[in-house]
Design an enzyme around this catalytic site. Structure first.
Site: not given
Ligand code: SPV
Ligand code: MG
Length: 432
Positions: A9, A75, A89-90, A205
């Site tokens: 792989s 496999y 295999h290794g 946020d």
């Molecule tokens: C984030 O992770 O900041 C997102 C997703 O925007 S949510 O928090 O669900 O809005």
């Molecule tokens: Mg976000």
């Protein structure tokens, strides 16, 4: 003449592989299996060569009599077809996540009298150098950026986990488990969440953490990982700023930015209608997407439009109308969000969108509807599933409890048994 089977792989042949073939040929004619793309990915090995190129490479090796495609990391397919007398295999597969594969193969071959031969793994400077170089190549912008589009084609669902630092990036990069079906699995991509990036800085946020700071998080993660990055771009900001940021993100090797159709002071979607949030007009947001697409220089980068109609209770028809408009405006994907526990509205949206559009990638973030498994999403036409905040939510309560306990006890002994031993933390990064 006995049949000896070994599975490769790899994209690059080094002394270790040559040694395997040399040892294997002492037992009979050597057939090499070429692990398929989707199975390589699950084993944390992302192919940089096509399967045809890998087959040709293995076929050119001295001592190899034939090459077959192995489409099952356990496999089952090749062993049923070839019934090899020996599987070589290794011996590195005797421990770690691959141990489960070895045990399975041992049972398979034992059923007809076959045998496993473990060859001592070649630990050499050359082998390490080849592996390191391959990893470094995968982390380069031109490789990393296109990897998301490649994954969308190669795997049923791109499993994407939140990362907000170098350490969480390493967790997403390196974590491999044996799943319920006995196969190994790993995450495909990383989500840099605005919620987690802000929370990690002790900030709300609300697009308060500026792009320069977000780029630093991305860079910290990029320095220690290779997997593709999807950036939560919030609203994308002013169109004039967005087009600039698209170029910066592309240049860094970010694979996609997701921007949401909100305007004004953005708040986290999971507040829903509990706080005031305004949705952007279809016309204005479409223009922002089109401007971003015009600014883009590479073919790989993706601008994904996130629709907030279900979050803001504007209804399914509004969500679908926006999905059609944003796709027409050039969006490379659609993210549909919901904060309901019941996934019905997400499924309805995806099914109806797929009646109209079979190809444009669909993205979901199942924070609320977390009972749904990835295969169910895939059955509804979803391409990318994002676990948007779980690592951050796992860490915070434990850190807080630990701080409280030390404060209560006026010493750290009480918490110690729940912690990682300090002799392990000092070696953590080298052992990850
Ligand atoms: C984030 O992770 O900041 C997102 C997703 O925007 S949510 O928090 O669900 O809005
Ligand atoms: Mg976000």
């Amino acid at each position: 003449m006995k049949t000896v089977y070994t599975c490769f792989s790899t994209d690059v042949i080094h002394d270790g592989h040559k040694n395997i073939i040399e040892q294997a040929s002492r037992y009979g004619r050597v057939i090499v299996g070429c692990l398929s793309d989707k199975e390589m990915i699950r084993c944390t090995k992302f192919p940089t060569k096509t399967i045809e190129e890998r087959i040709a490479l293995y076929r050119s090796l001295e001592g190899v009599e034939g090459v077959v495609i192995q489409d099952d990391m356990l496999y089952n397919d090749v062993i049923e077809k070839l019934h090899p007398d020996y599987v070589v295999h290794g011996d590195n597969w005797k421990s770690g996540a691959e141990k489960a594969v070895r045990e399975h193969v041992e049972r398979l071959v034992a059923s007809y009298g076959g045998q496993i031969i473990d060859i001592p793994y070649t630990y050499s400077e050359e082998v390490k150098k080849v592996d390191d170089r391959l990893r470094e190549r995968l982390s380069m912008p031109e490789f990393r950026r296109k990897r998301l589009r490649q994954l969308i084609d190669m795997t049923p669902v791109v499993k994407t986990m939140e990362a907000h630092s170098g350490l969480t990036g390493l967790i997403v990069e390196k974590t491999v488990v044996k799943g319920l079906d006995g196969r190994l699995d790993q995450f495909d991509a990383m989500w840099i969440s605005s919620l987690c990036d802000s929370t990690d800085r002790g900030k709300p946020d609300i697009e308060l953490v500026d792009m320069t700071s977000r780029l630093r998080t991305i860079n910290d993660i990029m320095e220690v990982t290779t997997k593709p990055i999807i950036l939560d771009g919030d609203t994308g900001g002013l169109t004039e700023h967005f087009v600039y940021n698209v170029r910066t993100l592309e240049r860094m090797g970010v694979s996609a930015v997701i921007i949401e159709d909100k305007t004004g002071l953005k708040k986290n979607s999971l507040f829903g209608t509990e706080v005031e949030q305004s949705q952007d007009s279809i016309e204005h947001f479409s223009a922002k997407i089109s401007a971003g697409k015009r600014a883009q220089l590479s073919e790989d980068f993706m601008i994904i439009a996130r629709i907030e109609s279900l979050i803001l209770e504007k209804g399914m028809e509004d969500a679908l109308q926006r999905a059609y408009a944003f796709t027409e405006a050039g969006a490379d994907g659609i993210m549909i969000h919901s904060r309901k526990k019941d996934p019905t509205e997400i499924f309805t949206f995806c099914d109806r969108f797929r009646e109209w559009d079979k190809k444009t990638p669909l993205v979901v973030v199942p924070t609320s509807f977390n009972q749904v498994t990835e295969d169910i999403f895939a059955a509804h036409g979803v391409n990318i599933v994002i676990y948007a905040n779980q690592l951050m939510r796992a860490a915070f309560p434990v850190m807080k409890q630990t701080a409280e306990e030390i404060l209560r006890s006026h010493r750290a002994q009480e918490v110690d048994s729940a912690l990682m031993p300090f002799k392990d933390i000092i070696r953590l990064i080298d052992t990850l």
